[in-house]
Write an enzyme that holds these catalytic residues in place. Sequence first.
Site, mmCIF file in Angstrom:
data_model
loop_
_atom_site.group_PDB
_atom_site.id
_atom_site.type_symbol
_atom_site.label_atom_id
_atom_site.label_comp_id
_atom_site.label_asym_id
_atom_site.label_seq_id
_atom_site.Cartn_x
_atom_site.Cartn_y
_atom_site.Cartn_z
ATOM 1 N N HIS A 140 31.938 19.926 30.245
ATOM 2 C CA HIS A 140 30.991 20.944 29.641
ATOM 3 C C HIS A 140 30.200 21.840 30.926
ATOM 4 O O HIS A 140 29.518 22.743 30.884
ATOM 5 C CB HIS A 140 30.185 20.473 28.560
ATOM 6 C CG HIS A 140 28.883 19.608 28.911
ATOM 7 N ND1 HIS A 140 29.091 18.195 29.110
ATOM 8 C CD2 HIS A 140 27.707 19.952 29.403
ATOM 9 C CE1 HIS A 140 27.842 17.555 29.487
ATOM 10 N NE2 HIS A 140 26.897 18.802 29.648
ATOM 11 N N ASP A 194 35.046 14.888 27.224
ATOM 12 C CA ASP A 194 34.288 15.690 28.281
ATOM 13 C C ASP A 194 34.330 15.185 29.661
ATOM 14 O O ASP A 194 33.439 14.406 30.060
ATOM 15 C CB ASP A 194 32.844 15.508 27.726
ATOM 16 C CG ASP A 194 31.689 16.206 28.310
ATOM 17 O OD1 ASP A 194 32.172 17.430 29.077
ATOM 18 O OD2 ASP A 194 30.302 16.185 28.258
ATOM 19 N N SER A 229 23.619 15.813 33.092
ATOM 20 C CA SER A 229 25.075 16.000 32.633
ATOM 21 C C SER A 229 26.001 15.831 33.943
ATOM 22 O O SER A 229 25.914 16.295 34.905
ATOM 23 C CB SER A 229 25.248 17.252 31.726
ATOM 24 O OG SER A 229 24.601 17.323 30.796
#
Length: 525
Positions: free
Chosen positions: A310, A361, A468
Site C-alpha cells: 500500500h 500487503d 507503514s
Amino acid sequence: MLRVLLLALAVLSADGFSTADVPTPRFTFQPGAIHVTIPSSPGMSLAAIHLTVGEPVHGTRPGKYNKDLARDGDVFRGTVHFQWQTGDVIYYWVYVVVDGLGYQRLEQSHTIRAGGAGTTRAPSRGPFQVPTPSFHFTPFTITVAVPALPGVSLAAIHMNLDEPLRGTNAGKYNKDMDKSGDVFVTMIHAPWEQASTIYYWVYVIFNGLGHHKLEQRFDISPGMSVPPTRPPGGTTRPPSSLLPSECGIRFLDSFLAPAMFGDLRVANASEVNHGDYPWQAQIQKLSGPRYAHHCGGIIISDRHILTAAHCMTLPVSQLQVVVGQHDIRTTNDVGQQTFSIKSLARHADYASDPLRGHVNDIAVILLNTERRGRGIQFDAGDARYAYVSPMCLPSGEDTLDEHTDCLVSGWGQTNGDPSPPVLHGGSLTYISPSYCRSEEVWGDQFDDNVHLCAGNVDGGVDACGGDSGGPLACRNGHGPWIATGIVSWGSDQCGQPRYVGVYTRVSSFVDWIVNTIENVLPNIS
C-alpha cells in the site's frame, strides 16, 4: 525528551536549600476532591504538584493532574478534583522554586486509607555517591555505561570532547541512558581520537532525588578501541543466493554481549540511537523540489528492500530509498546511502478491503546501483557502515512463542509529534492469532494466513501513521533478528488498549519474495 537540567538539579542555594529539603505535601480528602498543602520555606516563591492516581509518574513527566499551588500564609495550597476511593494510590512529584532555583522531589506515592488518612513514602536521606561511568570505544562511537544501583531510576550524561564542561552547562552530546539489566547504557556517535579527553557530568535520580557529579574528565589512551564483533547466531542459510548469509545483526548487540550488559531494549516508543535499527530503510517521495518521508522499508540484501504494497502506489520515478538514516533533516548521517529505484513488484493479489484491512500487503524494491557502482555498503571492515545491516527472512513457519519481545521502528506519528525527524523505536510483544481474530479485537478482518499482530493489549508502544512498510523484528534467544512482519494496518488511534497493530506475516511470503527477486524484478524494464 532529554532532561537537560531536569528543571531542578541538586544545586545549593545561598541559604543551603537542596533537593532533600523539598517539603512533603499533606493531603486531606473530601468526596470528589483532594486538598494539597505544602509548607513554605524562606525564599520559596512557587510550589507545584504533578499527580496521577493508580499509575506511577516517572521522572519529571507530567501527571494527569498538574497544579500550581497558591500561597496562603506560611503554606501553599491547591485542590485537585476527581473521584478518589479508599485504597487508591496517589503517585506524584513536587516542584518548588527557592531563591530563584528549582528543586523537585520525584517519584513519591501516598496511599489513601479509610477516613481519608494515608501513608506517604519518603525517600532515603542517607549518603549517596553518584556512580562513575565506564567508557568503551569503537570507531566513531563511544558507549557509556553507568551502574544501575538500587534506587537509581534515571541516569543521563552530558559530554564534550576536548572542551571543558563547566557546572551544569549542556554538552555537545547529551543523552538520557537506557536501563539494561544492572546498568544504564547509551551509545554516542562522536569523532573521538587517541589521546582525546572526554569532559562530562552525570545526573541520576536516586530514591526520587536528583544528584549529579560535575566537571569530570576521562582521558582516552591508545589501545582502548574495541573492534566490532559479530554476535552468535548471525549466520543463516538464505532461501536465495541473492540474499546474504550474514543478516539480522545489530552492532549494538555485538557490543552489548550478554556477558557484559545483557540485551538492550528500547522500553518505550522514543528516539533511539543511530544504528539501533540498522535494517531500517526509508522510502521518500518527491514533494516539490525535495524528497520527503513517505514510508518505511526493510533491508534484505544489498539491492533489495521489502515494504508494504500500500506504500507503493506512486510511479518509481517519484520515489527514492535512503538507508543508514537517523535524522531526516540531514543528508550526512554516518553510513547514509541514497538510491533511486530500478524496479518494483507488488503482490498481484494485494487488496485494501474495508472489511479485511490490507491483504497480501507486501512489495519488493530493486535498487538502482548504476550511479554508485554497487549496492548498499555494509560493514566490510569499514565501521562507518556498521550502522547499516540487512535483516534475515524467516526460514519457515513462525516459531515465535506468544509474548516474544519484538522491535518496531520508523519515522511515523508519535504521541507528541505527527512527523518526528529522528527515528523512533520501541519494544512490543508478539500476540497470538487467536486473540487478534477474536470478535472483541479484529474479528474477520484478521486472517492469520497473511497477518500477524504485535503490541500491548493494555495500550502503549505501537506502529502508527508513517511507519507503514517498516520492520517488525523478532528473534528467539540471541539468534539473528528476523523480518517477522511488515507494518500494515491497525487502529486509527495508535497505541490504544485491545487493538494491537496488524503486520504482514512475512513467513507466508518467502517463496513469493524469492521468486520475485530471482525471476520477476530482473525482467522488469
